[in-house]
Write an enzyme that holds these catalytic residues in place. Sequence first.
Site, PDB file in Angstrom:
ATOM      1  N   SER A   1       0.853  -1.192   0.000  1.00  0.00           N
ATOM      2  CA  SER A   1       0.000   0.000   0.000  1.00  0.00           C
ATOM      3  C   SER A   1       0.883   1.234   0.000  1.00  0.00           C
ATOM      4  O   SER A   1       1.673   1.447   0.925  1.00  0.00           O
ATOM      5  CB  SER A   1      -0.873  -0.021   1.260  1.00  0.00           C
ATOM      6  OG  SER A   1      -1.140   1.286   1.690  1.00  0.00           O
TER       7      SER A   1
ATOM      8  N   HIS B   1      -1.199  -1.286  -4.499  1.00  0.00           N
ATOM      9  CA  HIS B   1      -2.447  -0.812  -3.889  1.00  0.00           C
ATOM     10  C   HIS B   1      -2.289   0.674  -3.560  1.00  0.00           C
ATOM     11  O   HIS B   1      -1.355   1.072  -2.865  1.00  0.00           O
ATOM     12  CB  HIS B   1      -2.699  -1.620  -2.605  1.00  0.00           C
ATOM     13  CG  HIS B   1      -3.917  -1.238  -1.851  1.00  0.00           C
ATOM     14  ND1 HIS B   1      -5.164  -1.785  -2.094  1.00  0.00           N
ATOM     15  CD2 HIS B   1      -4.104  -0.365  -0.820  1.00  0.00           C
ATOM     16  CE1 HIS B   1      -6.056  -1.278  -1.258  1.00  0.00           C
ATOM     17  NE2 HIS B   1      -5.438  -0.405  -0.473  1.00  0.00           N
TER      18      HIS B   1
ATOM     19  N   ASP C   1      -3.993   4.181  -2.028  1.00  0.00           N
ATOM     20  CA  ASP C   1      -5.019   4.648  -1.100  1.00  0.00           C
ATOM     21  C   ASP C   1      -5.369   6.098  -1.383  1.00  0.00           C
ATOM     22  O   ASP C   1      -4.593   7.007  -1.084  1.00  0.00           O
ATOM     23  CB  ASP C   1      -4.521   4.483   0.338  1.00  0.00           C
ATOM     24  CG  ASP C   1      -4.441   3.020   0.717  1.00  0.00           C
ATOM     25  OD1 ASP C   1      -5.498   2.363   0.750  1.00  0.00           O
ATOM     26  OD2 ASP C   1      -3.319   2.524   0.941  1.00  0.00           O
TER      27      ASP C   1
ATOM     28  N   MET D   1      -7.658   9.184  -0.501  1.00  0.00           N
ATOM     29  CA  MET D   1      -8.501   9.686   0.596  1.00  0.00           C
ATOM     30  C   MET D   1      -8.801  11.161   0.360  1.00  0.00           C
ATOM     31  O   MET D   1      -7.917  11.926  -0.045  1.00  0.00           O
ATOM     32  CB  MET D   1      -7.783   9.536   1.932  1.00  0.00           C
ATOM     33  CG  MET D   1      -7.270   8.136   2.212  1.00  0.00           C
ATOM     34  SD  MET D   1      -6.653   8.002   3.890  1.00  0.00           S
ATOM     35  CE  MET D   1      -5.769   6.434   3.812  1.00  0.00           C
TER      36      MET D   1
ATOM     37  N   HIS E   1      -7.895   2.045  -4.083  1.00  0.00           N
ATOM     38  CA  HIS E   1      -8.849   1.980  -2.969  1.00  0.00           C
ATOM     39  C   HIS E   1      -9.379   3.398  -2.739  1.00  0.00           C
ATOM     40  O   HIS E   1      -8.667   4.256  -2.225  1.00  0.00           O
ATOM     41  CB  HIS E   1      -8.083   1.442  -1.747  1.00  0.00           C
ATOM     42  CG  HIS E   1      -8.878   1.345  -0.492  1.00  0.00           C
ATOM     43  ND1 HIS E   1      -8.300   1.011   0.718  1.00  0.00           N
ATOM     44  CD2 HIS E   1     -10.202   1.522  -0.234  1.00  0.00           C
ATOM     45  CE1 HIS E   1      -9.236   0.994   1.654  1.00  0.00           C
ATOM     46  NE2 HIS E   1     -10.385   1.307   1.106  1.00  0.00           N
TER      47      HIS E   1
ATOM     48  N   MET F   1     -11.243   5.922  -0.881  1.00  0.00           N
ATOM     49  CA  MET F   1     -11.857   6.314   0.401  1.00  0.00           C
ATOM     50  C   MET F   1     -12.359   7.742   0.227  1.00  0.00           C
ATOM     51  O   MET F   1     -11.815   8.701   0.793  1.00  0.00           O
ATOM     52  CB  MET F   1     -10.828   6.175   1.526  1.00  0.00           C
ATOM     53  CG  MET F   1     -10.569   4.725   1.893  1.00  0.00           C
ATOM     54  SD  MET F   1      -9.069   4.481   2.842  1.00  0.00           S
ATOM     55  CE  MET F   1      -7.894   4.293   1.502  1.00  0.00           C
TER      56      MET F   1
ATOM     57  N   MET G   1     -12.162  -4.659   5.298  1.00  0.00           N
ATOM     58  CA  MET G   1     -11.236  -3.832   6.077  1.00  0.00           C
ATOM     59  C   MET G   1     -11.028  -4.467   7.456  1.00  0.00           C
ATOM     60  O   MET G   1     -11.985  -4.837   8.131  1.00  0.00           O
ATOM     61  CB  MET G   1     -11.786  -2.413   6.244  1.00  0.00           C
ATOM     62  CG  MET G   1     -11.892  -1.610   4.955  1.00  0.00           C
ATOM     63  SD  MET G   1     -10.320  -1.368   4.094  1.00  0.00           S
ATOM     64  CE  MET G   1      -9.359  -0.451   5.307  1.00  0.00           C
TER      65      MET G   1
ATOM     66  N   GLY H   1      -8.685   4.844   6.706  1.00  0.00           N
ATOM     67  CA  GLY H   1      -8.261   6.230   6.894  1.00  0.00           C
ATOM     68  C   GLY H   1      -6.793   6.416   7.225  1.00  0.00           C
ATOM     69  O   GLY H   1      -6.204   7.412   6.816  1.00  0.00           O
ATOM     70  N   PHE H   2      -6.209   5.475   7.963  1.00  0.00           N
ATOM     71  CA  PHE H   2      -4.825   5.654   8.394  1.00  0.00           C
ATOM     72  C   PHE H   2      -4.078   4.325   8.379  1.00  0.00           C
ATOM     73  O   PHE H   2      -4.675   3.277   8.657  1.00  0.00           O
ATOM     74  CB  PHE H   2      -4.766   6.221   9.820  1.00  0.00           C
ATOM     75  CG  PHE H   2      -5.360   7.600   9.917  1.00  0.00           C
ATOM     76  CD1 PHE H   2      -4.597   8.731   9.658  1.00  0.00           C
ATOM     77  CD2 PHE H   2      -6.702   7.758  10.238  1.00  0.00           C
ATOM     78  CE1 PHE H   2      -5.160  10.000   9.712  1.00  0.00           C
ATOM     79  CE2 PHE H   2      -7.275   9.025  10.305  1.00  0.00           C
ATOM     80  CZ  PHE H   2      -6.502  10.146  10.040  1.00  0.00           C
ATOM     81  N   GLY H   3      -2.794   4.398   8.082  1.00  0.00           N
ATOM     82  CA  GLY H   3      -1.940   3.221   8.217  1.00  0.00           C
ATOM     83  C   GLY H   3      -1.547   3.039   9.672  1.00  0.00           C
ATOM     84  O   GLY H   3      -1.797   3.914  10.515  1.00  0.00           O
ATOM     85  N   GLY H   4      -0.969   1.895   9.974  1.00  0.00           N
ATOM     86  CA  GLY H   4      -0.388   1.662  11.289  1.00  0.00           C
ATOM     87  C   GLY H   4      -1.374   1.350  12.398  1.00  0.00           C
ATOM     88  O   GLY H   4      -1.015   1.401  13.575  1.00  0.00           O
TER      89      GLY H   4
ATOM     90  N   ASP I   1      -7.293  -5.513   4.266  1.00  0.00           N
ATOM     91  CA  ASP I   1      -6.479  -4.282   4.336  1.00  0.00           C
ATOM     92  C   ASP I   1      -6.520  -3.730   5.758  1.00  0.00           C
ATOM     93  O   ASP I   1      -7.599  -3.414   6.263  1.00  0.00           O
ATOM     94  CB  ASP I   1      -7.073  -3.275   3.344  1.00  0.00           C
ATOM     95  CG  ASP I   1      -6.259  -2.004   3.197  1.00  0.00           C
ATOM     96  OD1 ASP I   1      -5.238  -1.844   3.891  1.00  0.00           O
ATOM     97  OD2 ASP I   1      -6.669  -1.161   2.366  1.00  0.00           O
TER      98      ASP I   1
ATOM     99  N   GLY J   1       0.929  -2.152   4.497  1.00  0.00           N
ATOM    100  CA  GLY J   1       1.609  -0.859   4.558  1.00  0.00           C
ATOM    101  C   GLY J   1       2.806  -0.921   5.488  1.00  0.00           C
ATOM    102  O   GLY J   1       3.939  -1.182   5.060  1.00  0.00           O
TER     103      GLY J   1
HETATM  104  C1  DX5 Z   1      -5.874   2.317   5.524  1.00  0.00           C
HETATM  105  C2  DX5 Z   1      -5.415   1.962   4.144  1.00  0.00           C
HETATM  106  C3  DX5 Z   1      -4.371   0.913   4.111  1.00  0.00           C
HETATM  107  C4  DX5 Z   1      -3.108   1.219   4.866  1.00  0.00           C
HETATM  108  C5  DX5 Z   1      -2.715  -0.067   5.525  1.00  0.00           C
HETATM  109  O1  DX5 Z   1      -7.092   2.972   5.505  1.00  0.00           O
HETATM  110  O2  DX5 Z   1      -6.494   1.521   3.341  1.00  0.00           O
HETATM  111  O3  DX5 Z   1      -4.124   0.452   2.781  1.00  0.00           O
HETATM  112  O4  DX5 Z   1      -2.037   1.679   4.101  1.00  0.00           O
HETATM  113  O5  DX5 Z   1      -1.631   0.183   6.348  1.00  0.00           O
HETATM  114  P1  DX5 Z   1      -1.155  -0.832   7.464  1.00  0.00           P
HETATM  115  O6  DX5 Z   1      -0.694  -2.083   6.765  1.00  0.00           O
HETATM  116  O7  DX5 Z   1      -0.066  -0.096   8.154  1.00  0.00           O
HETATM  117  O8  DX5 Z   1      -2.344  -1.103   8.363  1.00  0.00           O
HETATM  118 ZN    ZN Z   2      -6.122   0.555   1.325  1.00  0.00          ZN
END
Ligand code: DX5
Ligand code: ZN
Length: 246
Positions: A19, A44, A46, A48, A77, A79, A151, A156-159, A185, A207
């Site tokens: 991602s 992939h 993202d 947003m 993706h 969002m 999901m 909305g956010f990674g990590g 994801d 990610g």
């Molecule tokens: C979150 C994104 C993901 C994100 C995943 O809303 O859709 O694609 O990058 O990141 P990780 O793997 O860190 O959860």
């Molecule tokens: Zn995503």
Amino acid sequence: MNRAVLDSIRNAAPGILPSLLQCDFGNLQKEVEQLVSAGTEVLHLDVMDGHFVPNLTYGMPIVEGLRRHTDLPLDVHLMISDPLAYAQPMVDAGANLLTFHIEAVQNADDAADIARKIRRMGVGVGVAINPETSMETLGDCLDDVDLVLVMSVQAGFGGQSFNPTALTRISELRQRYPDLLIEIDGGINLDTIGQARRAGCDLFVVGSAIFGQDDYAVAISSLSEAVSGSEAVSGPATIDDSGEAS
Ligand code: DX5
Ligand code: ZN
């Protein structure tokens, strides 16, 4: 158009999809080269809008820029609050698969309508569902999509931490739709990817567990090994050399 690329995405399963949310946007070309040499088959992206989700990332110019650096399928993706408004521009920019959120549309009938319209644009189409949203909101729209994105975090956010509710959802979907591509994801790492595979997942978006590592190739191959060591409980039948389905 490029719906044939959907076959490449199917053929990548089971596969790890990096991602591009936490990559170095100052050096996208190098990032893509590293991911390609690490064996990546699908990227992939993202998108947003700061409205459907509080975070804001990027739009068509980045998709178009990436398309100039790679022939890999681009799994986008969305969002965003109004997926249909940006679907054709995303296709024109080089997207191959567009996934919109069920929470962004009025109901399952609207979702089916949007899915059919996106398909007519010549790309694959997916529908995504957040952990807090009832699966019933999907209604029958899964009959009109190529992929469902389950999901395992709130979009909305990674990590973020993995929400195991995704596993039950995937198992149920796999039983009901043996041929549907299922993608997960959020919070996918060496501790969670095997469970997702055993539940029947095909595509694993990752990610932090790649971009938080120094060596992408090591990260991706470790994740791939964890997938191959975890057989899907049930999934699309595979045909062996003798033509027998298993
Ligand atoms: C979150 C994104 C993901 C994100 C995943 O809303 O859709 O694609 O990058 O990141 P990780 O793997 O860190 O959860
Ligand atoms: Zn995503």
